[in-house]
Scaffold this motif. Structure first.
Motif, PDB file in Angstrom:
ATOM      1  N   VAL A  35       0.922  -1.086   0.142  1.00 42.50           N
ATOM      2  CA  VAL A  35      -0.072   0.003   0.047  1.00 42.50           C
ATOM      3  C   VAL A  35       0.817   1.131   0.092  1.00 42.50           C
ATOM      4  O   VAL A  35       0.537   2.110  -0.706  1.00 42.50           O
ATOM      5  CB  VAL A  35      -1.057  -0.074   1.040  1.00 42.50           C
ATOM      6  CG1 VAL A  35      -1.479   1.255   1.334  1.00 42.50           C
ATOM      7  CG2 VAL A  35      -2.009  -1.091   1.055  1.00 42.50           C
ATOM      8  N   ALA A  36       2.016   1.153   0.678  1.00 44.10           N
ATOM      9  CA  ALA A  36       2.759   2.325   0.816  1.00 44.10           C
ATOM     10  C   ALA A  36       3.554   2.500  -0.597  1.00 44.10           C
ATOM     11  O   ALA A  36       3.548   3.700  -1.002  1.00 44.10           O
ATOM     12  CB  ALA A  36       3.800   2.234   1.969  1.00 44.10           C
ATOM     13  N   LEU A  37       3.993   1.519  -1.115  1.00 43.41           N
ATOM     14  CA  LEU A  37       4.672   1.583  -2.453  1.00 43.41           C
ATOM     15  C   LEU A  37       3.545   2.085  -3.471  1.00 43.41           C
ATOM     16  O   LEU A  37       3.978   3.067  -4.337  1.00 43.41           O
ATOM     17  CB  LEU A  37       4.966   0.212  -2.904  1.00 43.41           C
ATOM     18  CG  LEU A  37       6.368  -0.116  -2.501  1.00 43.41           C
ATOM     19  CD1 LEU A  37       6.662  -1.546  -2.636  1.00 43.41           C
ATOM     20  CD2 LEU A  37       7.554   0.959  -2.727  1.00 43.41           C
ATOM     21  N   ILE A  38       2.378   1.563  -3.546  1.00 39.69           N
ATOM     22  CA  ILE A  38       1.373   2.233  -4.441  1.00 39.69           C
ATOM     23  C   ILE A  38       0.901   3.487  -4.154  1.00 39.69           C
ATOM     24  O   ILE A  38       1.040   4.253  -5.038  1.00 39.69           O
ATOM     25  CB  ILE A  38       0.080   1.208  -4.415  1.00 39.69           C
ATOM     26  CG1 ILE A  38       0.432   0.031  -4.854  1.00 39.69           C
ATOM     27  CG2 ILE A  38      -0.840   1.650  -5.525  1.00 39.69           C
ATOM     28  CD1 ILE A  38      -0.585  -1.127  -4.665  1.00 39.69           C
ATOM     29  N   GLY A  86       2.053   5.610  -2.040  1.00 50.91           N
ATOM     30  CA  GLY A  86       3.049   6.459  -1.384  1.00 50.91           C
ATOM     31  C   GLY A  86       4.242   7.250  -2.593  1.00 50.91           C
ATOM     32  O   GLY A  86       4.386   8.328  -2.679  1.00 50.91           O
ATOM     33  N   VAL A  87       4.526   6.215  -3.256  1.00 48.05           N
ATOM     34  CA  VAL A  87       5.463   6.362  -4.312  1.00 48.05           C
ATOM     35  C   VAL A  87       5.292   6.262  -5.892  1.00 48.05           C
ATOM     36  O   VAL A  87       5.675   6.587  -6.676  1.00 48.05           O
ATOM     37  CB  VAL A  87       6.753   6.236  -4.067  1.00 48.05           C
ATOM     38  CG1 VAL A  87       7.376   6.810  -2.791  1.00 48.05           C
ATOM     39  CG2 VAL A  87       6.853   4.546  -3.969  1.00 48.05           C
ATOM     40  N   GLY A  88       3.840   5.671  -5.896  1.00 46.83           N
ATOM     41  CA  GLY A  88       3.322   5.294  -7.403  1.00 46.83           C
ATOM     42  C   GLY A  88       3.846   4.213  -7.891  1.00 46.83           C
ATOM     43  O   GLY A  88       3.875   4.035  -9.006  1.00 46.83           O
ATOM     44  N   GLU A  89       4.535   3.233  -6.955  1.00 47.06           N
ATOM     45  CA  GLU A  89       5.033   2.096  -7.728  1.00 47.06           C
ATOM     46  C   GLU A  89       4.213   0.948  -7.646  1.00 47.06           C
ATOM     47  O   GLU A  89       3.222   0.774  -6.964  1.00 47.06           O
ATOM     48  CB  GLU A  89       6.359   1.785  -7.062  1.00 47.06           C
ATOM     49  CG  GLU A  89       7.473   2.921  -7.110  1.00 47.06           C
ATOM     50  CD  GLU A  89       7.976   2.925  -8.526  1.00 47.06           C
ATOM     51  OE1 GLU A  89       8.055   1.789  -9.314  1.00 47.06           O
ATOM     52  OE2 GLU A  89       8.302   4.134  -8.937  1.00 47.06           O
ATOM     53  N   SER A  90       4.665  -0.149  -8.409  1.00 49.57           N
ATOM     54  CA  SER A  90       3.801  -1.426  -8.371  1.00 49.57           C
ATOM     55  C   SER A  90       4.083  -2.095  -7.317  1.00 49.57           C
ATOM     56  O   SER A  90       5.221  -2.009  -6.645  1.00 49.57           O
ATOM     57  CB  SER A  90       3.847  -2.227  -9.804  1.00 49.57           C
ATOM     58  OG  SER A  90       5.281  -2.508  -9.704  1.00 49.57           O
ATOM     59  N   ALA A  91       3.356  -2.991  -6.911  1.00 47.73           N
ATOM     60  CA  ALA A  91       3.452  -3.707  -5.486  1.00 47.73           C
ATOM     61  C   ALA A  91       3.130  -5.247  -5.815  1.00 47.73           C
ATOM     62  O   ALA A  91       2.450  -5.704  -6.926  1.00 47.73           O
ATOM     63  CB  ALA A  91       3.063  -3.336  -4.326  1.00 47.73           C
TER      64      ALA A  91
END
Length: 171
Positions: free
Chosen positions: A79-82, A84-89
Motif C-alpha cells: 500500500v505504501a509503495l502504491i 506513497g510513491v506510485g510504484e507497483s507492488a
C-alpha cells in the motif's frame, strides 16, 4: 513457506533503518568506544535472528503469528509503495533457496520463543520496543532475496545443528 513482497522488504528495511538511526551514537562516540556502542545493538540483532527463524518453515501458533506479521507487513508495504510513491507492488522478493528447519531446529525455535517471551517480560519499555522491532525486521527480511535473506541459511543451519546436538545428547 512464507513469501515476502517488495512491500514487505520495504517495511523491514524501514524498521532496520529506524532502529539504526535510534542507535547511532555519532561518529566521534562510536570511534571512542566501538565495543560499547556495538553491544547496544545486540538485543535487536538477537531478536532479529529469532524473527528470521520463525519464518523458516515453522508451523503451529508460532508460524501462524509470524506468517500473520509477514502478511500484514507485505500489505502495508505494498500500500505504501502504491499510494506513497506510485510504484507497483505485490511482486515476490523471496529468496529462491533456503534451509528449512528440521524437527530439532523447530524445537530450538520453540525454546527461543520462551526466551523471547521472558526477555519481553523482563525488559523495560524502551528495550521491549527494540525487541519487537528486531523480531518484526527479522520476519520481514528473513526470506528476502537480499543479504538478509542469505543470513537465514546459516541461522537455520545453526538452529538445526544445535537442536540435533542437544537431542542427541538426551538419548
Amino acid at each position: 513457506m512464507n513469501y515476502v513482497t517488495f512491500g514487505g522488504v520495504t517495511v523491514g528495511l524501514i524498521v532496520l533503518c529506524y532502529q539504526l538511526t535510534l542507535w547511532y551514537p555519532g561518529r566521534k562516540q562510536l570511534m571512542k568506544d566501538p565495543v560499547k556502542h556495538a553491544s547496544k545493538l545486540l538485543p535487536f540483532l538477537l531478536s532479529w535472528a529469532y524473527g528470521c527463524l520463525t519464518t523458516l518453515g515453522i508451523g503451529g501458533l508460532i508460524g501462524t503469528a509470524s506468517s500473520s506479521v509477514l502478511g500484514l507487513s507485505n500489505w502495508l508495504g505494498d500500500v505504501a509503495l502504491i499510494w506513497g510513491v506510485g510504484e507497483s507492488a505485490g511482486q515476490l522478493a523471496a529468496a529462491k533457496t533456503f534451509v528449512p528447519l528440521s524437527t530439532p531446529g523447530g524445537a530450538v525455535v520453540l525454546i527461543a520463543t520462551a526466551v523471547f517471551a521472558a526477555a519481553m517480560k523482563k525488559a523495560g519499555d524502551e528495550m521491549r520496543g527494540e525487541l519487537k522491532r528486531g523480531a518484526w525486521c527479522g520476519i520481514t527480511l528473513g526470506t528476502s532475496a537480499g543479504v538478509a535473506g542469505f543470513a537465514a541459511v546459516p541461522l537455520a543451519t545453526a538452529a538445526n545443528w544445535i537442536g540435533e546436538r542437544a537431542y542427541e545428547a538426551a538419548r
